[in-house]
Design a protein around this motif. Structure first.
Motif, mmCIF file in Angstrom:
data_model
loop_
_atom_site.group_PDB
_atom_site.id
_atom_site.type_symbol
_atom_site.label_atom_id
_atom_site.label_comp_id
_atom_site.label_asym_id
_atom_site.label_seq_id
_atom_site.Cartn_x
_atom_site.Cartn_y
_atom_site.Cartn_z
ATOM 1 N N SER A 228 -37.646 -4.164 9.497
ATOM 2 C CA SER A 228 -36.418 -4.682 8.881
ATOM 3 C C SER A 228 -35.173 -3.842 9.128
ATOM 4 O O SER A 228 -34.065 -4.334 8.995
ATOM 5 N N TYR B 93 -42.499 -1.434 7.207
ATOM 6 C CA TYR B 93 -41.455 -2.345 6.746
ATOM 7 C C TYR B 93 -40.092 -1.938 7.298
ATOM 8 O O TYR B 93 -39.278 -2.784 7.666
ATOM 9 N N GLU C 216 -37.125 -9.862 0.706
ATOM 10 C CA GLU C 216 -36.084 -9.235 1.515
ATOM 11 C C GLU C 216 -34.737 -9.711 0.999
ATOM 12 O O GLU C 216 -34.539 -10.898 0.728
ATOM 13 N N VAL D 297 -35.610 -4.239 1.544
ATOM 14 C CA VAL D 297 -36.832 -5.001 1.320
ATOM 15 C C VAL D 297 -37.443 -4.466 0.031
ATOM 16 O O VAL D 297 -37.273 -3.297 -0.320
#
Length: 194
Positions: free
Chosen positions: A109, A105, A76, A81
């Motif tokens: 994130s 993901y 990250e 990411v």
């Protein structure tokens, strides 16, 4: 390069050489190809990224989902990411089978996903954004409802199969697994490997 070889040796010690699916390769060939890919990645890409986390587990609970989303993001950065993929050939677009992983993901994130593809050729090749812009999956928070819907549909499929067959009957695909199973957190209790 030494850490790659050390990691390979560690995997062999932990699981035994015969338990790892080498496909058409030997341990020595994997070591040679892997070392080449690590060298290419370091010379072409590594200097362009500044990780803030690596191989860190995430746990995300969303009100819309009945389960905790859990996983490990490879790298990250402040802006994205990064997920590392290996391939036997050049890949310039994310594969369909990567889509759900990328969506999860992004739910975890709230960032774009960059797919870094390492091709197992001699010498190894690496394809990654920004040079290969199509290997970036942009993030837009407006797409979160569709991402959640994707996860919900898979959960519903799993529940339907479980309700119909239970834990003891063979599910479609059970017993079919690939060489990445040895890295999975659930490898020792997975019904697919029994």
């Amino acid at each position: 390069l030494d850490s790659f070889v050390g990691s390979l040796e560690s995997q062999v010690r932990e699981y035994g050489e015969s338990s790892i699916l080498w496909n058409k390769f030997t341990k020595d060939t994997v070591g040679l190809i892997g070392s080449g890919l690590v060298a290419q990645y370091h010379s072409q890409v590594a200097s362009t990224i500044q990780p803030i986390r690596a191989e860190e587990e995430f746990n995300v609970k969303l009100d819309e989902l009945p389960v905790l989303l859990r996983g490990i993001i490879d790298i990250e950065t402040e802006n994205c990411v990064i997920d590392m993929k290996t391939s036997s050939r050049k890949v310039l677009y994310p594969k369909d089978e990567w889509r759900l992983q990328g969506e999860i993901y992004q739910l975890a994130s709230r960032k774009p996903v960059d797919w870094h593809v390492c091709v197992k050729t001699s010498p190894g090749q690496v394809f990654a954004p920004p040079e290969y812009a199509n290997l970036r999956t942009q993030y837009d928070s407006g797409g979160d409802p569709l991402r959640i819907l994707s996860v919900l549909r898979i959960l519903e499929d799993i529940q339907r199969t479980y309700d119909a067959l239970g834990p003891d009957e063979l599910w479609e695909g059970r017993g079919v697994y690939n060489g990445s199973c040895f890295m999975c957190d659930y490898k020792h209790e997975c019904i697919w490997r029994q």
